[in-house]
Design a protein around this motif. Structure first.
Motif, PDB file in Angstrom:
ATOM      1  N   VAL A  21       0.849  -1.196   0.000  1.00 46.09           N
ATOM      2  CA  VAL A  21       0.000   0.000   0.000  1.00 46.09           C
ATOM      3  C   VAL A  21       0.886   1.247   0.000  1.00 46.09           C
ATOM      4  CG1 VAL A  21      -1.693   1.316   1.316  1.00 46.09           C
ATOM      5  CG2 VAL A  21      -1.889  -1.174   1.178  1.00 46.09           C
ATOM      6  N   GLN A  22       1.968   1.160   0.763  1.00 44.89           N
ATOM      7  CA  GLN A  22       2.884   2.299   0.852  1.00 44.89           C
ATOM      8  C   GLN A  22       3.491   2.639  -0.510  1.00 44.89           C
ATOM      9  OE1 GLN A  22       6.632   1.510   2.787  1.00 44.89           O
ATOM     10  NE2 GLN A  22       6.832   3.612   3.504  1.00 44.89           N
ATOM     11  N   VAL A  23       3.916   1.627  -1.262  1.00 43.75           N
ATOM     12  CA  VAL A  23       4.683   1.917  -2.474  1.00 43.75           C
ATOM     13  C   VAL A  23       3.825   2.170  -3.708  1.00 43.75           C
ATOM     14  CG1 VAL A  23       6.656   0.595  -1.645  1.00 43.75           C
ATOM     15  CG2 VAL A  23       5.023  -0.485  -3.213  1.00 43.75           C
ATOM     16  N   CYS A  24       2.557   1.786  -3.697  1.00 42.06           N
ATOM     17  CA  CYS A  24       1.750   1.942  -4.916  1.00 42.06           C
ATOM     18  C   CYS A  24       1.742   3.400  -5.358  1.00 42.06           C
ATOM     19  CB  CYS A  24       0.318   1.471  -4.699  1.00 42.06           C
ATOM     20  SG  CYS A  24      -0.684   1.733  -6.188  1.00 42.06           S
ATOM     21  N   PRO A  25       2.271   3.714  -6.542  1.00 39.07           N
ATOM     22  CA  PRO A  25       2.414   5.120  -6.931  1.00 39.07           C
ATOM     23  C   PRO A  25       1.093   5.814  -7.231  1.00 39.07           C
ATOM     24  CG  PRO A  25       3.088   3.698  -8.733  1.00 39.07           C
ATOM     25  CD  PRO A  25       2.811   2.807  -7.567  1.00 39.07           C
ATOM     26  N   VAL A  26       0.039   5.042  -7.523  1.00 41.10           N
ATOM     27  CA  VAL A  26      -1.215   5.669  -7.920  1.00 41.10           C
ATOM     28  C   VAL A  26      -2.337   5.433  -6.908  1.00 41.10           C
ATOM     29  CG1 VAL A  26      -0.666   5.604 -10.367  1.00 41.10           C
ATOM     30  CG2 VAL A  26      -1.859   3.679  -9.353  1.00 41.10           C
ATOM     31  N   GLY A  27      -2.008   4.827  -5.789  1.00 37.22           N
ATOM     32  CA  GLY A  27      -3.034   4.565  -4.782  1.00 37.22           C
ATOM     33  C   GLY A  27      -4.051   3.534  -5.226  1.00 37.22           C
TER      34      GLY A  27
ATOM     35  N   CYS B 270      -4.865   0.477 -11.326  1.00 44.68           N
ATOM     36  CA  CYS B 270      -3.499  -0.056 -11.303  1.00 44.68           C
ATOM     37  C   CYS B 270      -2.837   0.134 -12.664  1.00 44.68           C
ATOM     38  CB  CYS B 270      -3.536  -1.537 -10.953  1.00 44.68           C
ATOM     39  SG  CYS B 270      -1.964  -2.370 -11.125  1.00 44.68           S
TER      40      CYS B 270
ATOM     41  N   ARG C 204       4.254  -2.913 -10.980  1.00 45.56           N
ATOM     42  CA  ARG C 204       4.775  -4.063 -10.218  1.00 45.56           C
ATOM     43  C   ARG C 204       5.685  -3.680  -9.053  1.00 45.56           C
ATOM     44  NH1 ARG C 204       5.839  -7.191 -15.772  1.00 45.56           N
ATOM     45  NH2 ARG C 204       4.946  -5.332 -16.639  1.00 45.56           N
ATOM     46  N   TYR C 205       5.594  -2.415  -8.629  1.00 46.44           N
ATOM     47  CA  TYR C 205       6.382  -2.016  -7.469  1.00 46.44           C
ATOM     48  C   TYR C 205       5.885  -2.747  -6.217  1.00 46.44           C
ATOM     49  CZ  TYR C 205       9.391   1.376  -4.973  1.00 46.44           C
ATOM     50  OH  TYR C 205      10.371   2.004  -4.236  1.00 46.44           O
TER      51      TYR C 205
END
Lengths: 422, 256
Positions: free
Chosen positions: B139-145, B162, B166-167
């Motif tokens: 959840v922290q790394v997802c760049p687009v929420g 999404c 794949r981060y």
């Protein structure tokens, strides 16, 4: 696959495009810093490459996000990163940082070439003149005062560009360094390691581009300029090597639970690309660059050694990006085995990757023809005032074929013609 | 004749063009958004009410698991995960202690386990699934929420948002995430949130023949809550600080 990997780890999620991305932005950051050494730090010996550095940075910078976007599962949603960013994500800043940096590079190039653009717009015939006219954006004041302002703006942008370039690339390092799930990535040194290897690769790229363009154009390489790049490459190389090795030594000495897995990675999974290509070439280049600066070494040999080191460093840094990006994913998060990387050919494979590596040079050729960056040579060419008119045509036949082609290409865009007007 | 444009006129027309450039796509988006809402049924759910008083938890009893992998198969069928691809929302690992050390395997996520052999050493199975971490790195790394934690404690992926970078897959210490081979977006176990919303249990819990998987509300008096309160349980990789919400009974030290 050896040992045990989690069932979802069969696929390597970040492949060759993601290897390429930090490689390309690294080249950009490094090339930009070379141009700033001249514009900000007054390293005048770098003048012959100061514009070339910036143009090269732009050519590579334009290609970098293509690799990244092509890698996305949903490339059409790429702009979601800018429309709906998650502020907690280390990756969300990418679009903004990249755009900011691109704007700085474009502005710096524009202000740097503004005077030339105005002159070209006034003197070139046909569509080319129109293109230059558009590129001037209507700002045609080239009075002494206006040019002075331009110069001040270029210096300011070059200063602003240094932290931006460092940030753009250090940030890429952070994207990897901040992943606690991956023992080979997770280190606070990662941004610094990325930044230094970036600078190293960027200087190496310029050495190679400069040498190649001199060869194609049949010009003599400015020895002082090349040796100045040799010196900077050598210094940054030391820092880059020390940090890269330090990271591993630190991990080995602490020998925490992930060390056996990392040790296995570098000694049995990627030993060649790590110890030989990445580190070995750095060590070799270190000595070659040093030897090239010995007084007793003939100039031609010194040039050759410097250019050779440049090529070696370019390969070494590419291997480093591979060892980090793919290598890190080969270590199973179960720390009990290794995934296998099957070099794909088409889908995110070797062929499109090679395409993305060639593309910057295609762009560079176009940019160089449109915006000739050979600043150091303009003054001597200017001295015999209207010499252009006396240039004997038949001289060309003695020149090597490549040079003839180059000059034919550059003819329509020849910058020396501008001077006839004034 | 040169046509003069006043500065004012220039600014005004520029603003008009810019405004048109912004408003037209924005308007288009608004229309599309409405259309997509209409498609999904016009009722707007008040999620805060749905989530109120709920916090889901999961218990895995490794003593009970027999490695039949019915859970793996049921999960793939329930959640449209291709059976023939090496991607899994849940899987079962087998640990065998031999003279050479611990041997771990999970052939095809556990679907292809060979029959057990008699050994003198310790051997056991460990089912794995998304831990729905309280402090989730994905959840922290997802760049687009696109990936988020619901109010009742389940981490979901918005497959319409999404970007497939794949981060999150890289960030998950448990290898619970994968890129869905058909939708090309990140996918992972949701504890069958769609079933849970209808008052059912996750598919893997339902099909487990030995009751090794248990699911329930930690805020009510449930079996899951009772086990966590009375037995010695632990989550996976506590050193990562992720606060996993799958609690294991009888987890051996060698399990990573």
């Amino acid at each position: 696959m050896t040992g045990f990997i989690y069932p979802n780890e069969v696929e390597i999620n970040w492949g060759l495009f993601i290897v390429l991305y930090p490689y390309l932005t690294g080249l950009v950051a490094g090339a930009f810093i070379v141009s700033s050494l001249y514009h900000v730090f007054g390293v005048t010996k770098l003048k012959p490459v100061s514009r070339l550095a910036l143009i090269s940075a732009l050519a590579v910078l334009l290609v970098a996000p293509m690799a990244l976007t092509s890698h996305l599962g949903k490339p059409l949603r790429a702009f979601n990163l800018m429309w709906t960013p998650n502020p907690m994500s280390a990756m969300a800043g990418f679009g903004y940082i990249y755009s900011f940096y691109l704007i700085i590079v474009l502005l710096e190039i524009w202000f740097m070439y503004r005077k030339d653009l105005v002159e070209w717009a006034a003197t070139k015939e046909g569509w080319l003149g129109k293109v230059y006219n558009i590129l001037t954006l209507g700002a045609k004041d080239i009075s002494e005062k206006a040019l002075h302002t331009d110069h001040k703006i270029v210096t300011f942008l070059a200063i602003l560009g240094i932290p931006s370039a460092a940030f753009l690339h250090g940030y890429v390092g952070f994207i990897f360094g901040a992943i606690k799930a991956n023992p080979w990535w997770s280190t606070p040194l990662m941004p610094v390691i990325f930044l230094l290897s970036a600078i190293v690769s960027g200087v190496a790229l310029l050495i190679v581009i400069y040498a190649v363009t001199c060869k194609i154009r049949g010009k003599k390489i400015d020895f002082d300029c090349l040796m100045t790049m040799n010196k900077y490459l050598w210094v940054f190389l030391i820092f880059a090597f020390v940090l890269e090795v330090l990271e591993v030594i630190h991990m080995a000495y602490e020998a925490e639970e992930e060390w056996p897995a990392v040790k296995g990675l570098i000694t049995s999974v990627i030993p060649f690309s790590y110890f030989v290509v990445q580190l070995g070439e750095m060590v070799l280049a270190f000595f070659l660059l040093l030897v090239a600066r010995f007084r007793s070494i003939p100039k031609a040999t010194a040039q050759f050694l410097t250019i050779l080191s440049g090529v070696m460093i370019l390969i070494s840094v590419l291997a480093m990006r591979f060892n980090v990006v793919v290598g890190g994913q080969l270590v199973s998060k179960s720390l009990s085995g290794y995934s296998k990387f099957n070099w794909p050919i088409w889908h995110e494979g070797i062929i499109p990757t090679a395409g993305f590596m060639v593309l910057p040079f295609v762009l560079l050729t176009v940019l160089v023809l449109l915006l000739p960056p050979w600043v150091g040579e303009e003054e001597p060419a200017l001295k015999p005032a209207r010499r252009g008119a006396f240039e004997p045509e038949e001289e060309e036949s003695d020149k090597p074929l490549l040079q003839q082609v180059w000059e034919r290409l550059a003819h329509g865009l020849s910058w020396s013609g501008v001077r006839r007007g004034d | 004749m040169k046509k003069e444009i006043s500065r004012r006129a220039f600014i005004v027309s520029t603003c008009k063009i810019l405004a048109a450039g912004v408003l037209m796509p924005a308007g288009g988006l608004a229309v599309l958004e409405k259309a997509s809402f209409a498609e999904n049924g016009s009722e707007v759910t008040d999620w805060r009410k749905v989530w109120e008083g709920k916090e889901w938890g999961f218990v895995v009893d490794t003593h009970k698991c027999i490695g039949c992998a019915r859970c793996v198969k049921a999960c793939k069928q329930e959640n449209h995960v291709p059976l023939d691809k090496e991607v899994y929302r849940t899987w079962v690992e087998r640990y065998r202690e031999t003279a050479l050390g611990v041997e771990i395997d999970s052939p095809n996520g556990g679907l292809d386990f060979p029959p057990l052999e008699e050994t003198t050493g310790k051997q056991f199975f460990v089912p794995k699934l998304c831990n729905q971490c309280k402090n989730a790195p994905c959840v922290q790394v997802c760049p687009v929420g696109a990936t988020y934690r619901t109010g009742d404690g389940v981490i979901l992926v918005d497959d319409k948002r999404c970007v497939g970078c794949r981060y999150c897959i890289q960030a998950c210490p448990y290898g619970a995430r994968f890129l869905h081979p058909e939708t090309h977006v990140a996918d992972k176990c949701t504890w069958c949130y769609h079933r849970v919303m209808k008052g059912m249990e996750p598919a893997c819990v339902t099909v487990c023949p030995v009751g090794a998987r248990k699911f329930g509300n930690l805020n009510e008096h449930s079996e899951v809550r009772e086990i966590i309160e009375t037995e010695r349980v632990r989550g996976l990789k506590p050193e990562k600080g992720t606060k996993p919400m799958v609690f294991y009974i009888g987890l051996d030290e060698v399990v990573m």
